[in-house]
Design a protein around this motif. Structure first.
Motif, PDB file in Angstrom:
ATOM      1  N   ILE A  11       0.824  -1.214   0.000  1.00 59.83           N
ATOM      2  CA  ILE A  11       0.000   0.000   0.000  1.00 59.83           C
ATOM      3  C   ILE A  11       0.855   1.260   0.000  1.00 59.83           C
ATOM      4  N   LYS A  12       1.678   1.427   1.014  1.00 62.68           N
ATOM      5  CA  LYS A  12       2.487   2.644   1.092  1.00 62.68           C
ATOM      6  C   LYS A  12       3.552   2.513   2.165  1.00 62.68           C
ATOM      7  N   SER A  13       4.534   3.410   2.102  1.00 62.53           N
ATOM      8  CA  SER A  13       5.534   3.560   3.150  1.00 62.53           C
ATOM      9  C   SER A  13       5.260   4.858   3.892  1.00 62.53           C
ATOM     10  N   ARG A  49       7.351 -13.917  -3.697  1.00 60.18           N
ATOM     11  CA  ARG A  49       8.789 -13.799  -3.444  1.00 60.18           C
ATOM     12  C   ARG A  49       9.268 -12.359  -3.304  1.00 60.18           C
ATOM     13  N   ALA A  50       8.563 -11.427  -3.913  1.00 60.28           N
ATOM     14  CA  ALA A  50       9.082 -10.062  -3.956  1.00 60.28           C
ATOM     15  C   ALA A  50       8.059  -9.016  -3.537  1.00 60.28           C
ATOM     16  N   LEU A  51       7.048  -9.409  -2.766  1.00 62.81           N
ATOM     17  CA  LEU A  51       6.084  -8.406  -2.303  1.00 62.81           C
ATOM     18  C   LEU A  51       6.788  -7.395  -1.406  1.00 62.81           C
ATOM     19  N   ALA A  52       7.545  -7.904  -0.437  1.00 60.56           N
ATOM     20  CA  ALA A  52       8.361  -7.039   0.419  1.00 60.56           C
ATOM     21  C   ALA A  52       9.813  -7.169  -0.041  1.00 60.56           C
ATOM     22  N   LYS A  53      10.475  -6.055  -0.206  1.00 56.34           N
ATOM     23  CA  LYS A  53      11.859  -6.073  -0.682  1.00 56.34           C
ATOM     24  C   LYS A  53      12.778  -6.570   0.425  1.00 56.34           C
ATOM     25  N   ASN A  65       6.071   0.139   6.636  1.00 56.80           N
ATOM     26  CA  ASN A  65       5.550  -0.315   5.350  1.00 56.80           C
ATOM     27  C   ASN A  65       4.244  -1.075   5.541  1.00 56.80           C
ATOM     28  N   TYR A  66       3.229  -0.677   4.771  1.00 54.84           N
ATOM     29  CA  TYR A  66       1.896  -1.263   4.879  1.00 54.84           C
ATOM     30  C   TYR A  66       1.617  -2.199   3.705  1.00 54.84           C
ATOM     31  N   ASP A  86       5.012  -3.578   8.553  1.00 56.98           N
ATOM     32  CA  ASP A  86       6.420  -3.882   8.812  1.00 56.98           C
ATOM     33  C   ASP A  86       7.098  -2.655   9.420  1.00 56.98           C
ATOM     34  N   LEU A  87       7.513  -2.782  10.678  1.00 56.11           N
ATOM     35  CA  LEU A  87       8.183  -1.678  11.358  1.00 56.11           C
ATOM     36  C   LEU A  87       9.681  -1.693  11.075  1.00 56.11           C
TER      37      LEU A  87
END
Length: 200
Positions: A11-13, A49-53, A65-66, A86-87
């Motif tokens: 969604i956003k950072s 595999r790559a949703l979150a870097k 990160n949402y 993700d904090l």
């Protein structure tokens, strides 16, 4: 085996609390040291595999990160919709001490913001006893009476017997549910996924 959360999107950072203007939904927060593998866990839970870097250098996550998760429970046909948040990691950071202080401040302010958290997932390295910063986080979560669980990551690095002993040690030390998984191998996720689904 429980299926991963198939419907997911970034969604956003957020770099400050002033930027929190998201639609109200239940929120599951990932907290842990900079090298605990939070981004890898997000990818494992969503089967992407790559949703979150995932950075090769710990401490690269400098924002909150949402990720929006949507799912339908096959057993009950119940629809789930929540944020996986993700904090910034605490502890070691390649950005240096001053920047790390900013990360810690953002994490502290976020957790102190009075938001209604459905669950906080504290991610630890199963190979090591909790460090001072981990114990401080646990003490704070208990003091605030926030709902949390402990996920011991990198279980693939230990034998089955060692994993079992680590779980027993966790349950003795921490008054919260403990799970042993390997996010990088996407193994041991069944109980964790079932626990999250049962919350809704």
């Amino acid at each position: 085996m429980s299926q991963t959360f198939k419907q997911s999107e970034f969604i956003k950072s957020v770099y400050s609390l002033k930027e929190l203007n998201l639609a109200p939904l239940p929120e599951i927060v990932l907290a842990g040291r900079s090298n605990a593998g939070k981004s890898t866990l997000i990818n494992a839970l969503t089967g992407r595999r790559a949703l979150a870097k995932v950075s090769q250098k710990p401490g690269k996550t400098q924002a909150v990160n949402y990720f929006l998760i949507k799912d339908t429970d096959k057993a009950s046909s119940k629809k789930l919709e929540f944020y996986l948040t993700d904090l910034p990691g605490y502890g070691y950071s390649v950005a240096g001490q001053n920047k790390q202080a900013e990360f810690s401040e953002l994490t502290d302010n976020y957790l102190e913001s009075g938001r209604s958290f459905a669950l906080i997932i504290l991610l630890l390295d199963i190979r090591h006893t909790p460090q001072a910063s981990d114990l401080a986080m646990i003490e704070w979560l208990n003091y605030k009476n926030l709902p949390y669980i402990v996920v011991l990551n990198k279980a693939d690095k230990l034998s089955k017997m060692q994993q079992k002993q680590a779980l027993l040690n966790c349950q003795k030390l921490i008054q919260a549910p403990c799970f042993a998984i390997s996010a990088s191998k996407s193994s041991g996720l069944e109980d964790l996924l079932a626990y999250i689904r049962a919350m809704f």
